[in-house]
Write a protein that holds these residues in place. Structure first.
Motif, PDB file in Angstrom:
ATOM      1  N   ILE A 198       2.596   7.216  -5.114  1.00  0.00           N
ATOM      2  CA  ILE A 198       1.279   7.736  -5.476  1.00  0.00           C
ATOM      3  C   ILE A 198       0.219   6.809  -4.891  1.00  0.00           C
ATOM      4  CG2 ILE A 198      -0.273   8.409  -7.342  1.00  0.00           C
ATOM      5  CD1 ILE A 198       2.247  10.105  -7.135  1.00  0.00           C
ATOM      6  N   ASP A 199      -0.613   7.379  -4.026  1.00  0.00           N
ATOM      7  CA  ASP A 199      -1.626   6.618  -3.297  1.00  0.00           C
ATOM      8  C   ASP A 199      -2.928   6.550  -4.085  1.00  0.00           C
ATOM      9  OD1 ASP A 199      -2.587   5.194  -1.178  1.00  0.00           O
ATOM     10  OD2 ASP A 199      -2.440   6.820   0.277  1.00  0.00           O
ATOM     11  N   ASP A 200      -3.690   5.489  -3.867  1.00  0.00           N
ATOM     12  CA  ASP A 200      -5.021   5.331  -4.491  1.00  0.00           C
ATOM     13  C   ASP A 200      -4.945   5.506  -6.003  1.00  0.00           C
ATOM     14  OD1 ASP A 200      -5.780   5.262  -1.825  1.00  0.00           O
ATOM     15  OD2 ASP A 200      -6.541   7.310  -1.811  1.00  0.00           O
ATOM     16  N   PHE A 201      -3.881   5.035  -6.613  1.00  0.00           N
ATOM     17  CA  PHE A 201      -3.704   5.255  -8.047  1.00  0.00           C
ATOM     18  C   PHE A 201      -4.849   4.628  -8.844  1.00  0.00           C
ATOM     19  CE2 PHE A 201      -2.133   4.131 -12.279  1.00  0.00           C
ATOM     20  CZ  PHE A 201      -1.789   5.396 -12.714  1.00  0.00           C
ATOM     21  N   ALA A 243      -0.181  -3.448  -5.115  1.00  0.00           N
ATOM     22  CA  ALA A 243      -1.633  -3.635  -5.107  1.00  0.00           C
ATOM     23  C   ALA A 243      -2.124  -3.446  -3.677  1.00  0.00           C
ATOM     24  CB  ALA A 243      -1.997  -5.020  -5.609  1.00  0.00           C
ATOM     25  N   GLU A 244      -3.086  -2.547  -3.498  1.00  0.00           N
ATOM     26  CA  GLU A 244      -3.656  -2.293  -2.174  1.00  0.00           C
ATOM     27  C   GLU A 244      -4.862  -3.197  -1.943  1.00  0.00           C
ATOM     28  OE1 GLU A 244      -4.484   2.134  -2.461  1.00  0.00           O
ATOM     29  OE2 GLU A 244      -3.303   2.018  -0.631  1.00  0.00           O
ATOM     30  N   GLY A 245      -5.141  -3.482  -0.700  1.00  0.00           N
ATOM     31  CA  GLY A 245      -6.378  -4.176  -0.345  1.00  0.00           C
ATOM     32  C   GLY A 245      -6.461  -5.608  -0.837  1.00  0.00           C
TER      33      GLY A 245
HETATM   34 CA    CA Z   1      -4.484   3.919  -0.642  1.00  0.00          CA
END
Ligand code: CA
Ligand code: C2E
Ligand code: CA
Ligand code: CA
Length: 279
Positions: A178-181, A235-237
């Motif tokens: 699941i992206d951008d959760f 954790a993104e970014g």
């Molecule tokens: Ca994303």
């Protein structure tokens, strides 16, 4: 007054047609680029938060424009979505991902799983399952090496066949991410029902980690919820050592971001694969 009104109308009309013209030409340019195969994939590593070990990579599309050079997805994905061309483009992305895995395998490199972004429109209108099956078979790719990244909006779309289709895709053996959760509205029960493998927490929340107690508490809650459901958290970014340190204290499973590596062209990836530990 009548003349002025008429003039205004003409003004609007010419603006409108200019807008339509631009839209049509942008669509045409994109269509041509797809036909001419001007898209390439960059790869951004995802690493184990505790050890820095390379776990997987995300395939991110770029347009190599013959005159303008490298164009980021923010400049063409929206047009691709509006025009429906995202279906074709998304198929190319899946094809290229499988082809790349076969190339690295032929070079004797250790296998590293890749994930591809699938837009909601592509998921709803395209034949994502068939396309995945087709290219995994063509290039003899172990399905465990492929993941699809879907946003929450995709999960909660009305059509009752979303869970059915997702289930069928999961049965192929590919992973579901699941992206951008955190930016959408999926519920705990949905995540469990859909048998999600990985939550990728949007980078807005990574940013808030070190900014407030609340930011930290929010992330902590996601990690413990995910642990209870046996879902991994990425954790993104992640851009700073401080963010990484905080994520390590929360026992977040994996991190992705500029602190570890920017997205890289395919020819720069083998060095990372051999390096194995990226921090
Ligand atoms: Ca994303
Ligand atoms: P995304 O799926 O959330 O991908 C992560 C984006 O964040 C990437 O931007 C990546 O370069 C950027 N990023 C990674 N680490 C950091 C960091 O530490 N700081 C900051 N500020 N940014 C970071 P990119 O490659 O420009 O892609 C933007 C978006 O375009 C993606 O967001 C995704 O939604 C979309 N996209 C990219 N490739 C595809 C594709 O093949 N298909 C579809 N449908 N969408 C794609
Ligand atoms: Ca993504
Ligand atoms: Ca699981």
């Amino acid at each position: 007054a009548k003349a002025a009104g008429k003039g205004r109308f003409h003004f609007y009309q010419s603006q409108l047609s200019e807008y339509l013209l631009m839209r049509v030409s942008r669509e045409e340019a994109l269509r041509q680029a797809i036909e001419r195969d001007e898209f390439v994939l960059y790869y951004q590593p995802r690493v184990d938060a505790a050890t820095g070990k390379l776990c997987s990579m995300e395939a991110l599309v770029r347009w190599i424009h013959p005159e303008r050079g490298l164009i980021p997805p923010s400049e063409f994905i929206p047009v691709a979505e509006e025009t429906g061309l995202i279906v074709q483009l998304g198929e190319q992305v899946i094809a290229k991902t499988c082809a790349q895995l076969a190339i690295w395998r032929a070079q004797g490199l250790p296998p590293v799983p890749l994930s591809v972004n699938v837009s909601a429109l592509q998921f709803n209108q395209g034949k994502v399952r068939e396309v995945l099956a087709q290219y995994m078979a063509r290039y003899h790719i172990d399905p465990a090496l492929i993941g699809i990244e879907l946003t929450e909006s995709c999960m909660v779309a009305d059509g009752a066949n979303v869970p059915l289709e997702l289930n069928a895709i999961r049965k192929l053996g590919v992973k579901l991410l699941i992206d951008d959760f955190g930016t959408g509205y999926s519920s705990l029960s949905q995540l469990q029902e859909l048998d999600v493998d990985v939550l990728k927490v949007d980078r807005a929340f990574t940013k808030k980690l070190s900014q407030s107690q609340q930011g930290l508490a929010f992330f902590k809650a996601i990690v413990s919820m995910a642990q209870a459901l046996d879902i991994e958290v990425v954790a993104e970014g992640v851009e700073t050592a401080e963010q990484l340190r905080l994520l390590q204290t929360l026992a977040c499973s994996e991190v992705q971001g500029h602190y570890v590596s920017r997205p890289l062209p395919a020819d720069e990836v083998p060095a990372l694969m051999r390096q194995r530990f990226l921090f």
